[in-house]
Motif scaffolding. Structure first.
Motif, PDB file in Angstrom:
ATOM      1  N   UNK A  54     -38.593   1.423 -22.382  1.00 39.72           N
ATOM      2  CA  UNK A  54     -38.993   2.201 -21.211  1.00 39.72           C
ATOM      3  C   UNK A  54     -38.328   1.727 -19.930  1.00 39.72           C
ATOM      4  N   UNK A  55     -38.066   0.421 -19.815  1.00 42.12           N
ATOM      5  CA  UNK A  55     -37.487  -0.083 -18.568  1.00 42.12           C
ATOM      6  C   UNK A  55     -36.093   0.476 -18.326  1.00 42.12           C
ATOM      7  N   UNK A  56     -35.359   0.787 -19.396  1.00 43.38           N
ATOM      8  CA  UNK A  56     -34.019   1.351 -19.231  1.00 43.38           C
ATOM      9  C   UNK A  56     -34.101   2.756 -18.632  1.00 43.38           C
ATOM     10  N   UNK A  57     -35.068   3.526 -19.073  1.00 43.52           N
ATOM     11  CA  UNK A  57     -35.270   4.853 -18.501  1.00 43.52           C
ATOM     12  C   UNK A  57     -35.598   4.725 -17.019  1.00 43.52           C
ATOM     13  N   UNK A  58     -36.418   3.745 -16.689  1.00 43.91           N
ATOM     14  CA  UNK A  58     -36.779   3.514 -15.299  1.00 43.91           C
ATOM     15  C   UNK A  58     -35.583   3.183 -14.429  1.00 43.91           C
ATOM     16  N   UNK A  59     -34.675   2.365 -14.939  1.00 46.91           N
ATOM     17  CA  UNK A  59     -33.479   1.996 -14.177  1.00 46.91           C
ATOM     18  C   UNK A  59     -32.576   3.208 -13.948  1.00 46.91           C
ATOM     19  N   UNK A  60     -32.425   4.037 -14.974  1.00 45.58           N
ATOM     20  CA  UNK A  60     -31.602   5.232 -14.835  1.00 45.58           C
ATOM     21  C   UNK A  60     -32.239   6.210 -13.839  1.00 45.58           C
ATOM     22  N   UNK A  61     -33.539   6.386 -13.936  1.00 45.94           N
ATOM     23  CA  UNK A  61     -34.242   7.285 -13.018  1.00 45.94           C
ATOM     24  C   UNK A  61     -34.109   6.787 -11.587  1.00 45.94           C
ATOM     25  N   UNK A  62     -34.216   5.497 -11.391  1.00 43.33           N
ATOM     26  CA  UNK A  62     -34.088   4.907 -10.054  1.00 43.33           C
ATOM     27  C   UNK A  62     -32.705   5.203  -9.475  1.00 43.33           C
ATOM     28  N   UNK A  63     -31.666   5.036 -10.304  1.00 44.34           N
ATOM     29  CA  UNK A  63     -30.312   5.319  -9.839  1.00 44.34           C
ATOM     30  C   UNK A  63     -30.170   6.780  -9.434  1.00 44.34           C
ATOM     31  N   UNK A  64     -30.650   7.686 -10.268  1.00 42.48           N
ATOM     32  CA  UNK A  64     -30.500   9.114  -9.999  1.00 42.48           C
ATOM     33  C   UNK A  64     -31.242   9.541  -8.736  1.00 42.48           C
ATOM     34  N   UNK A  65     -32.435   8.995  -8.545  1.00 34.81           N
ATOM     35  CA  UNK A  65     -33.221   9.346  -7.362  1.00 34.81           C
ATOM     36  C   UNK A  65     -32.536   8.820  -6.103  1.00 34.81           C
TER      37      UNK A  65
END
Length: 479
Positions: A87-98
């Protein structure tokens, strides 16, 4: 007729149960995709133009996160979904996109081994981009195709010929693109060689050489707790369970980085095809010596017999009588090289370092060009993609820019309803070198027939030109 699946003809494979060995892994992904009927070849397949491409990313590790960063630079692409077991990898990608203010719904699928199916089933995803461990590729490709998605997948596309046939049939039934993301096809020198070959400067093409010479011995033995490394953990488990047992891999285990570009030079599956392979491995020395010199005697790395040959050499013959020599060496100190040699009746291009020899007439002697002459020839015959996009690609990155050019090219083709540069038959045939070369190697180099995944369509399929992209049409200025 022998087809690279042992001694069983393809009809027996489809009727039989051999493919069921992988059924647990493929689970629902295989359902309904294996049929004796066809809906037509995928050679030259075009899908309706897509003004907006909604991408769902499965696997957001090292390669997957890099893909998210690259692909979202392309106008017209939105991130519809993000998926990873962690799950943390999804969080990092979402953070970058936002933070980068990238468009898209960015729905999250995470935390379980089955989460990836949510991306494939998501009605707002058009394209599934797979960057997971290779062992998972086939089941994800099949499931996504069955869900009506276009599929882009990291190499290799499949692990076995059984998987290859299943993916081909799922693709033909779904009428969706399924492309293996062989980024080396878009390297600057690879596209230079493609241009030289297709401009006729090398004459009639007769022979090519490629390889993956890349010392990764340390990575084969690294602490498996440091990275999510399936293969290393498997070797460690083997050493601990059966000390002194042998680890051995046969044949060419990683061919596509070099083979893919060569197949584009020679228009494989489009007027010619690879027919058989003979494979030979050297003795095994470097792994064991590295382990002895690097780790304590009682470490797991020294409790296993590294029996895979240091160098594998495979020779492929084609329907037109051409030859391709492939090598893989991930063990010795030999400097990195993909070899990348293509020759014909009027000239030869060879890489590492790049050089060119051109004869004034077929069969005449030619020497490697002087440096200043090669610089001029390289500039003159540089592929249009690198002329128009090279500067941007180097800024965005990804193996010197080739990754971004690859992504830009498939996006442009989808946006304009063009055939992709590589299709499902390329995915299957390039990947089939792994199991077929292994079979040959085990049998002492006896040639093994390669399956014709096109079922004869290669004889009439037209070559696909790896063309340029219209940056203004895509809305690209400075990225």
């Amino acid at each position: 007729m022998h087809n690279g699946l042992g001694n069983c003809p393809r009809r027996d494979f489809l009727r039989g149960t051999a493919w069921m060995l992988g059924a647990a892994a493929l689970s629902n992904g295989l359902s309904g995709c294996l049929s004796l009927g066809r809906t037509g070849t995928m050679a030259g397949f075009r899908a309706a133009p897509m003004a907006k491409i909604r991408v769902g990313f499965i696997g957001i590790g090292e390669r997957g996160m890099a893909a998210v960063r690259r692909v979202t630079n392309i106008p017209g692409i939105e991130t519809a979904a993000l998926c990873d077991r962690l799950a943390n990898r999804v969080g990092l990608a979402k953070k970058f996109l936002v933070e980068a203010k990238k468009p898209g719904a960015q729905r999250e699928y995470k935390g379980t081994d089955e989460a990836w199916k949510g991306v494939c089933d998501d009605p707002n995803v058009d394209v599934v981009y797979i960057a997971t461990p290779a062992i998972l590729h086939a089941q994800m490709e099949i499931y996504a195709l069955n869900a009506g998605k276009h599929v882009l997948t990291e190499v290799p596309g499949v692990q076995t010929n059984e998987e290859a046939w299943a993916v081909v049939e799922a693709c033909e039934k779904a009428r969706r693109h399924c492309m293996m993301l062989e980024n080396c096809c878009y390297g600057e020198t690879e596209l230079l060689a493609w241009n030289l070959a297709h401009q006729g400067l090398l004459g009639t093409l007769t022979h090519a050489e490629g390889g993956y010479i890349h010392n990764l011995t340390w990575r084969h033995m690294e602490d498996p707790t440091e990275k999510n490394n399936f293969r290393t953990r498997a070797r460690k488990a083997q050493a601990e369970a059966r000390p002194g047992s042998a680890f051995k891999a046969w044949g060419n285990t990683y061919p596509t980085h070099a083979l893919g570009p060569i197949c584009t030079y020679m228009d494989m599956n489009r007027g010619d095809r690879m027919e058989r392979v003979a494979s030979f491995s050297s003795c095994a020395a470097a792994h064991n010596e590295f382990a002895a010199a690097t780790y304590p005697k009682n470490a797991w790395q020294n409790q296993i017999n590294w029996a895979t040959g240091d160098m594998n050499t495979s020779v492929i013959t084609t329907a037109k009588g051409r030859t391709i020599m492939m090598q893989v060496d991930q063990t010795t100190p030999r400097p990195y090289s993909r070899i990348n040699l293509i020759q014909g009746t009027k000239g030869c291009f060879s890489d590492y370092p790049p050089r060119l020899a051109l004869a004034k007439k077929p069969g005449e002697h030619a020497s490697w060009m002087r440096d200043e002459d090669f610089v001029r020839a390289r500039k003159t015959h540089l592929h249009p993609l690198w002329k128009s996009v090279g500067e941007i690609a180097r800024k965005v990155g990804g193996h010197g820019g080739m990754d971004f050019i690859m992504d830009l090219r498939w996006a442009y083709c989808l946006q304009n309803g063009l055939p992709l540069d590589m299709d499902v038959y390329d995915l299957a045939s390039w990947s089939s070198i792994v199991p077929c070369s292994a079979e040959s190697d085990r049998k002492g180099g006896i040639p093994v027939d390669l399956p014709d995944f096109t079922r004869g369509a290669w004889k009439h399929a037209k070559p696909i030109a790896i063309g340029n992209v219209d940056l203004a049409k895509m809305g690209i200025g400075n990225v």
